[in-house]
Design a protein around this motif. Structure first.
Motif, PDB file in Angstrom:
ATOM      1  N   ASP A 186       0.967  -1.203  -0.347  1.00 32.20           N
ATOM      2  CA  ASP A 186       0.073  -0.097   0.125  1.00 32.20           C
ATOM      3  C   ASP A 186       0.975   1.062  -0.187  1.00 32.20           C
ATOM      4  O   ASP A 186       2.275   1.147  -0.128  1.00 32.20           O
ATOM      5  CB  ASP A 186      -0.961   0.018   1.256  1.00 32.20           C
ATOM      6  N   TYR A 187       0.191   2.653   0.541  1.00 29.56           N
ATOM      7  CA  TYR A 187       0.933   3.767  -0.031  1.00 29.56           C
ATOM      8  C   TYR A 187       1.923   3.555   1.266  1.00 29.56           C
ATOM      9  O   TYR A 187       3.326   4.378   1.131  1.00 29.56           O
ATOM     10  CB  TYR A 187      -0.189   4.556   0.731  1.00 29.56           C
ATOM     11  N   ASP A 188       1.665   3.114   1.924  1.00 26.33           N
ATOM     12  CA  ASP A 188       3.339   3.114   2.719  1.00 26.33           C
ATOM     13  C   ASP A 188       4.091   2.030   2.195  1.00 26.33           C
ATOM     14  O   ASP A 188       5.589   2.122   2.793  1.00 26.33           O
ATOM     15  CB  ASP A 188       2.873   2.728   4.308  1.00 26.33           C
TER      16      ASP A 188
ATOM     17  N   CYS B  35       5.021   1.112  -0.477  1.00 24.54           N
ATOM     18  CA  CYS B  35       5.341   0.481  -1.647  1.00 24.54           C
ATOM     19  C   CYS B  35       6.606   1.199  -2.170  1.00 24.54           C
ATOM     20  O   CYS B  35       7.007   0.434  -3.612  1.00 24.54           O
ATOM     21  CB  CYS B  35       3.819   1.365  -3.210  1.00 24.54           C
TER      22      CYS B  35
ATOM     23  N   ASP C 254      -3.851  -1.453  -2.642  1.00 24.62           N
ATOM     24  CA  ASP C 254      -4.213  -0.409  -2.756  1.00 24.62           C
ATOM     25  C   ASP C 254      -4.071  -0.166  -3.962  1.00 24.62           C
ATOM     26  O   ASP C 254      -3.391  -0.154  -4.465  1.00 24.62           O
ATOM     27  CB  ASP C 254      -4.315   1.313  -1.817  1.00 24.62           C
TER      28      ASP C 254
ATOM     29  N   MET D 239      -2.133   2.768  -4.818  1.00 22.96           N
ATOM     30  CA  MET D 239      -0.636   3.150  -4.393  1.00 22.96           C
ATOM     31  C   MET D 239       0.068   1.228  -5.249  1.00 22.96           C
ATOM     32  O   MET D 239       1.428   1.782  -5.932  1.00 22.96           O
ATOM     33  CB  MET D 239       0.004   3.505  -3.810  1.00 22.96           C
TER      34      MET D 239
ATOM     35  N   ARG E 153      -2.217  14.906   3.360  1.00 26.62           N
ATOM     36  CA  ARG E 153      -2.674  13.790   2.195  1.00 26.62           C
ATOM     37  C   ARG E 153      -3.818  14.665   1.639  1.00 26.62           C
ATOM     38  O   ARG E 153      -4.459  13.963   1.948  1.00 26.62           O
ATOM     39  CB  ARG E 153      -2.459  12.316   3.328  1.00 26.62           C
TER      40      ARG E 153
ATOM     41  N   ALA F 165      -4.815   7.406  -7.508  1.00 26.65           N
ATOM     42  CA  ALA F 165      -3.788   6.528  -6.729  1.00 26.65           C
ATOM     43  C   ALA F 165      -2.972   7.598  -6.004  1.00 26.65           C
ATOM     44  O   ALA F 165      -2.153   9.299  -6.579  1.00 26.65           O
ATOM     45  CB  ALA F 165      -2.913   6.120  -7.510  1.00 26.65           C
ATOM     46  N   GLY F 166      -2.551   7.400  -4.999  1.00 26.19           N
ATOM     47  CA  GLY F 166      -1.718   8.300  -3.817  1.00 26.19           C
ATOM     48  C   GLY F 166      -2.442   9.134  -3.149  1.00 26.19           C
ATOM     49  O   GLY F 166      -3.126  10.076  -2.955  1.00 26.19           O
ATOM     50  N   LYS F 167      -1.837   9.935  -2.776  1.00 20.91           N
ATOM     51  CA  LYS F 167      -1.556  11.579  -1.262  1.00 20.91           C
ATOM     52  C   LYS F 167      -0.531  12.486  -1.934  1.00 20.91           C
ATOM     53  O   LYS F 167      -0.292  11.938  -2.726  1.00 20.91           O
ATOM     54  CB  LYS F 167      -1.661  11.115  -0.352  1.00 20.91           C
TER      55      LYS F 167
ATOM     56  N   ARG G 296       1.160   6.414 -11.996  1.00 26.77           N
ATOM     57  CA  ARG G 296       0.193   7.163 -11.216  1.00 26.77           C
ATOM     58  C   ARG G 296      -0.541   7.298 -11.981  1.00 26.77           C
ATOM     59  O   ARG G 296      -0.931   7.705 -13.286  1.00 26.77           O
ATOM     60  CB  ARG G 296       0.106   8.174 -10.768  1.00 26.77           C
TER      61      ARG G 296
ATOM     62  N   ASP H 104      -9.745   6.708   4.212  1.00 29.32           N
ATOM     63  CA  ASP H 104      -9.591   7.870   2.934  1.00 29.32           C
ATOM     64  C   ASP H 104     -10.387   9.054   2.857  1.00 29.32           C
ATOM     65  O   ASP H 104     -11.064   8.714   3.753  1.00 29.32           O
ATOM     66  CB  ASP H 104      -8.852   6.685   1.682  1.00 29.32           C
TER      67      ASP H 104
END
Lengths: 116, 538
Positions: free
Chosen positions: A21-23, A25, A56, A58, B313, B339-341, B384, B510
């Motif tokens: 996930d985001y953390d 990847c 997720d 990411m 974020r 996708a992503g933040k 992305r 989220d």
């Protein structure tokens, strides 16, 4: 997420465990980069997804990134042991075939420059 | 004559003569006259003569020789400790030991301690605030309290004016803006540029412009300009002023000022970066805020957006409703998720929204529009992507006709009047990575009171429930949707938001975006049942 490494003569195998996930990847990207670093003889990269947890957006972006880099370097990319959740995500996003069939050479993107 | 510092004991193996003592020794009689002194003492106290009163040093001459306690004081530029030995005849032998090195070390240690204390205090005072103006004030005040009689902090600026915070000799802090170029003060422009790093610079107080000197300060004795090094960027300059009566800055003080400047500079640039970051976030947030929706062309639209609570974020959920134009007769609704933040996601979100807007005239063919957007979004920089759902909406008599296309996004749910919930039959490729995208468009008709619900995965992936880590999931969403049968769009959105909020509780989540498109029930003008078409008013 802990990829474990094993490589045959021309194949690099990474087993993915835990959530992608985001953390986590960036970590995977780095480990794959390290595994392929400076090795000209690799013809195949296999990611074993059997023990992969949640993926997720990411995480998916990262798989696409690894696929793209492998294609660029002429390395065959394979996702092994895709579980139902990952399969569902890949199908929903229309990326299942793209990531699982033998790659064709990808035409360059329309904008942007440089290697990623 | 012999004597010893300690009372001689019978059978003591040795005694020490005054003449042979390794330190200066002075023997005074009860009346304060010098009875005897050795060579070392003679060299140290050239004015002392045997038989005459000891005149200097005063601290020794007036010391009480009958008390067995040492006294100390200075002789010339050296420090001495004098230990008395009282003899039986009332005379006192003073043994002088040179303590200069010790005293200097103690003094330096104390000074070093106070410098460290000052720097530590300065750091905590400076880091207490992430406000630039406040950081400048604290810097000026601390500098005035510990380093100089007055201090000015000058911030670098792109404008033609210099923001200045001054703390004068009375401790009064004032803020001002000086409309003068920094190069009117020697060394200031270089210090403000920050690169290459320049050392502190002394300038002739006579050349200092008036604005550098606080009113009522008096004559300036010394003036030094120290750059405030920031975190990769210049943070400003510190000007220290001392009055004529004060000593000029010593080397130690200058290096202390440098250490202080490093801390102040770091704090000020942290405050500046924080302020910039905040401004960027605010701007992006404003830009990304979804529009308020209302009924348009006889169709109800309602949207709800709940941003992730992690404020750093900025999320990537978005939705837009584009009313019909002469080029495109239908209303186009787009709801998506990047996708992503953070900044990159925000930039991508802005880009995709603008591209879609520009392609509105192509909205009659969703597949083509998505191909064009995909080409525009693809870049070799990253992978992305965005997933989105497009809905072209038009009213046809009492019903609402929809063309729905998913591009890698969860398919919209259709909430029928009888409470059944269907998933729209659409599927497609995500946008922005793959060289080619495909999609399948679904055509859906909504009877009055029926709703098409668009949502991002923030809803289905919301974690909560009794254990706090269960995903909300598709089934719960469908069940919640079924309960919304027959509701107006606004109520559907509120209901779905409420149910997910309850599920999440206090947990992290989220971004969550929900959008409802509803065919209004409308008031009938003629008696028709809900299943046949008739006239209506919206």
């Amino acid at each position: 997420m802990t990829p474990s490494l094993g490589s045959g003569p021309h194949t690099v195998r990474l087993a993915l465990t835990g959530d992608l996930d985001y953390d986590t990847c960036a970590d995977l990207l780095q480990r794959v980069g390290a595994a392929l670093e400076g090795r000209e003889d690799i013809g195949e990269l296999r990611l074993d997804c059997g023990r992969l947890g949640l993926v997720d957006s990411m995480g998916l972006s990262t798989l696409l990134q690894i696929h793209r880099s492998a294609c660029r370097d002429g390395i065959a990319f394979h996702l092994d042991d895709i579980g139902p959740a990952l399969r569902r995500l890949l199908e929903l996003t229309g990326t299942y075939e793209y990531l699982t069939t033998a790659q064709q050479s990808e035409p360059p993107a329309e904008s942007g420059h440089g290697r990623t | 004559m012999t004597s010893s510092p300690a009372r001689p004991r019978t059978g003591a193996p040795s005694t020490v003569s005054v003449a042979a003592a390794p330190c200066p020794v002075v023997v005074l009689d009860a009346g304060g006259h010098v009875a005897q002194l050795n060579d070392a003492a003679r060299a140290l106290l050239p004015a002392a003569r045997a038989g005459r009163p000891l005149s200097s040093p005063a601290w020794l001459a007036t010391a009480d020789g009958t008390r067995p306690e040492p006294v100390d004081g200075e002789v010339g530029d050296r420090s001495f400790l004098a230990h008395p030995s009282v003899l039986a005849d009332g005379r006192t032998v003073w043994w002088l030991t040179d303590e200069t090195a010790y005293r200097t070390a103690v003094g330096e240690l104390e000074a070093e301690r106070s410098r460290t204390r000052f720097l530590t205090d300065a750091s905590s005072a400076l880091l207490a605030s992430l406000n630039l103006e406040r950081s400048m004030e604290v810097t000026a005040r601390l500098a005035t309290e510990h380093l100089a009689d007055a201090a000015l902090v000058i911030a670098p600026t792109a404008a033609r004016t210099l923001p200045v915070v001054a703390c004068d000799h009375r401790g009064q802090v004032t803020r001002s803006t000086v409309t003068e170029a920094p190069d009117t003060v020697p060394g200031l422009a270089e210090a403000l540029r920050g690169f290459p790093p320049v050392p502190s610079r002394w300038i002739d107080p006579a050349t200092a412009p008036d604005w550098l000197i606080p009113p009522g300060f008096g004559e300036v004795g010394s003036l030094v300009i120290t750059p405030l090094p920031g975190l990769g960027v210049p943070a400003g300059a510190l000007v220290l002023l001392r009055r004529v009566q004060q000593d000029a800055f010593s080397e130690a003080e200058e290096s202390l000022a440098g250490l202080f400047a490093a801390r102040a500079g770091a704090a000020m640039s942290a405050a500046r970066l924080y302020a910039e970051q905040n401004a960027i976030s605010d701007t992006l947030m404003r830009e990304l805020l979804p529009p308020t929706l209302r009924q348009m062309q006889g169709v109800e639209f309602a949207g709800g957006y709940r941003a992730s609570r992690d404020t750093e974020r900025i999320g990537g959920d978005f939705y837009d409703v584009h009313p019909p134009t002469e080029d495109s007769p239908e209303t186009l609704v787009v709801l998506g998720d990047v996708a992503g933040k953070g900044l990159e996601a925000a930039v991508l979100t802005g880009k995709i929204r603008n591209t879609l807007h520009a392609l509105l005239p192509m909205a009659d063919d969703h597949g083509r529009m998505l191909r064009l957007v995909n080409n525009a979004m693809r870049t070799s920089h990253h992978t992305r992507f965005a997933t989105l759902v497009m809905a072209s909406v038009r009213r046809e008599e009492r019903e609402v006709v929809l063309r729905l296309t998913s591009a890698g996004h969860p398919a919209p749910l259709i909430i029928r009047r009888d409470g059944t919930v269907e998933e729209a039959d659409t599927r497609g490729t995500l946008i922005g990575v793959l060289p080619a995208v495909t999609s399948r468009t679904a055509r859906v008709r909504l009877a009055p009171g029926e709703t098409c619900l668009l949502f991002t995965d923030g809803v289905t992936e919301a974690r909560g429930g009794p254990l706090g880590d269960t995903m909300f999931g598709d089934r719960r969403l469908r069940r919640a949707a079924a309960e919304c049968a027959g509701m107006p769009a606004e109520a559907v959105v509120e209901r779905i938001q409420m149910v997910t909020s309850q599920w999440i509780g206090d947990g992290r989540h989220d971004d969550i975006a929900v959008l409802a498109i509803t065919a209004p029930r409308g008031a009938h003008l003629s008696a028709v049942d809900g299943a046949t078409r008739g006239r209506y008013t919206a």
